[in-house]
Design a protein around this motif. Structure first.
Motif, PDB file in Angstrom:
ATOM      1  N   GLY A   1       0.812  -1.212   0.000  1.00 15.15           N
ATOM      2  CA  GLY A   1       0.000   0.000   0.000  1.00 15.15           C
ATOM      3  C   GLY A   1       0.843   1.259   0.000  1.00 15.15           C
ATOM      4  N   ARG A   2       1.944   1.236   0.751  1.00 10.46           N
ATOM      5  CA  ARG A   2       2.817   2.418   0.813  1.00 10.46           C
ATOM      6  C   ARG A   2       3.449   2.702  -0.549  1.00 10.46           C
ATOM      7  NH1 ARG A   2       5.703   0.637   4.419  1.00 10.46           N
ATOM      8  NH2 ARG A   2       7.630   0.059   3.346  1.00 10.46           N
ATOM      9  N   PHE A   3       3.944   1.655  -1.193  1.00 15.31           N
ATOM     10  CA  PHE A   3       4.534   1.855  -2.519  1.00 15.31           C
ATOM     11  C   PHE A   3       3.460   2.237  -3.540  1.00 15.31           C
ATOM     12  CE2 PHE A   3       7.904  -1.186  -0.918  1.00 15.31           C
ATOM     13  CZ  PHE A   3       8.858  -0.201  -0.767  1.00 15.31           C
ATOM     14  N   GLY A   4       2.277   1.666  -3.385  1.00 17.24           N
ATOM     15  CA  GLY A   4       1.189   2.013  -4.298  1.00 17.24           C
ATOM     16  C   GLY A   4       0.811   3.479  -4.200  1.00 17.24           C
ATOM     17  N   ASN A   5       0.836   4.015  -2.981  1.00 20.18           N
ATOM     18  CA  ASN A   5       0.508   5.433  -2.793  1.00 20.18           C
ATOM     19  C   ASN A   5       1.583   6.355  -3.368  1.00 20.18           C
ATOM     20  OD1 ASN A   5      -1.889   4.843  -1.475  1.00 20.18           O
ATOM     21  ND2 ASN A   5      -0.954   4.847   0.554  1.00 20.18           N
TER      22      ASN A   5
ATOM     23  N   ALA B   1      11.503   6.797  -3.580  1.00 18.02           N
ATOM     24  CA  ALA B   1      10.372   6.073  -2.993  1.00 18.02           C
ATOM     25  C   ALA B   1      10.259   4.645  -3.500  1.00 18.02           C
ATOM     26  CB  ALA B   1       9.075   6.822  -3.292  1.00 18.02           C
ATOM     27  N   ALA B   2      11.146   4.229  -4.404  1.00 16.13           N
ATOM     28  CA  ALA B   2      11.056   2.906  -5.023  1.00 16.13           C
ATOM     29  C   ALA B   2      11.401   1.797  -4.026  1.00 16.13           C
ATOM     30  CB  ALA B   2      11.994   2.837  -6.222  1.00 16.13           C
TER      31      ALA B   2
ATOM     32  N   ARG C   1      11.374  -5.676  -2.971  1.00 15.30           N
ATOM     33  CA  ARG C   1      10.972  -6.175  -4.290  1.00 15.30           C
ATOM     34  C   ARG C   1      10.924  -7.701  -4.298  1.00 15.30           C
ATOM     35  NH1 ARG C   1      10.449  -4.370  -9.407  1.00 15.30           N
ATOM     36  NH2 ARG C   1      10.845  -2.249  -8.669  1.00 15.30           N
ATOM     37  N   SER C   2      11.903  -8.339  -3.665  1.00 13.72           N
ATOM     38  CA  SER C   2      11.936  -9.798  -3.607  1.00 13.72           C
ATOM     39  C   SER C   2      10.721 -10.344  -2.852  1.00 13.72           C
ATOM     40  CB  SER C   2      13.226 -10.264  -2.933  1.00 13.72           C
ATOM     41  OG  SER C   2      13.252 -11.672  -2.807  1.00 13.72           O
TER      42      SER C   2
END
Length: 231
Positions: A27-31, A49-50, A56-57
């Motif tokens: 959710g944090r990365f989606g925002n 922010a990536a 990622r793993s």
């Protein structure tokens, strides 16, 4: 867990929800995603922010599980489940050719859907949780129930893919920042329109004699933007 192992194991078991920590991370990365001006089909995210390599793993492993849960059942699996359903529930009396056509319709509609979801849906019709408990469901009724059952997994896959496939935008350099600042300053200057000077003679004519029968005092002129030195 490797992606291959995750997919093969998740095809035959019921889905489990993501951990609260992983859910919050996605959710944090989606925002942090933003529109991608160079590719409207793909979102973008700033390098600052990536996701890290570790994050990622974790999301890739979760995606492998979700995709395993959404893997197609295949014709053979559907034939087995529908055959069991038809042996128990009432169906219209038809000839052998019609039954073969009907089975083909069930197969074409349900084969692209997950085996576990088709199995759960068939059980729901058998135990009366869905349908009337007497007549066999149509292909459309079964497919509708299955799609409702897998809606959460479909949504989770979409959210994971949006983050994992996002284009990473590099952070601007100091030179880039200076160029942007200069462009902003130039734009701001170009949008400033200097006020035209109001002559004392024109000002006196408006304030004392009025224009069109309307007299304007200096306070009103000031509110209208006439400079104090002219007023």
């Amino acid at each position: 867990m490797s992606s291959t192992r995750a997919v093969s194991s998740s095809r035959t078991v019921l889905p489990t929800p993501a951990s609260p920590g992983l859910e919050a991370m996605v959710g944090r990365f989606g925002n942090a995603l933003e529109a991608n001006s160079s590719n409207f089909r793909r979102m973008a995210i700033s390098a600052a922010a990536a996701p890290s390599a570790e994050a990622r793993s974790m999301m890739q492993d979760r995606l492998a599980l979700v995709e395993g849960w959404l893997a197609p059942a295949g014709p053979a699996e559907v034939d087995r489940m529908i055959g069991s359903l038809m042996q128990v529930m009432a169906a219209p009396a038809t000839g052998e050719d019609s039954q073969r056509i009907a089975l083909g319709l069930y197969r074409s509609v349900l084969a692209p859907l997950p085996a576990w979801a088709v199995a759960v849906t068939c059980r729901r019709f058998l135990d009366g949780s869905a349908g009337g408990g007497t007549f066999a469901p149509t292909p459309a009724e079964l497919a509708s129930e299955v799609r409702a059952l897998i809606a959460k997994q479909v949504d989770e896959r979409a959210r994971l893919l949006r983050v994992l496939n996002a284009e990473i935008l590099p952070e601007p350099t100091e030179t880039d920042r200076a160029k942007v600042a200069q462009l902003a300053a130039d734009l701001a200057r170009s949008m400033r329109f200097p006020r035209s000077a109001v002559s004392e003679q024109e000002l006196a004519r408006v304030t004392e004699g009025g224009r069109g029968g309307l007299k304007l005092d200096r306070r009103i002129l000031s509110k209208a933007g006439v400079p104090n030195e002219a007023a």
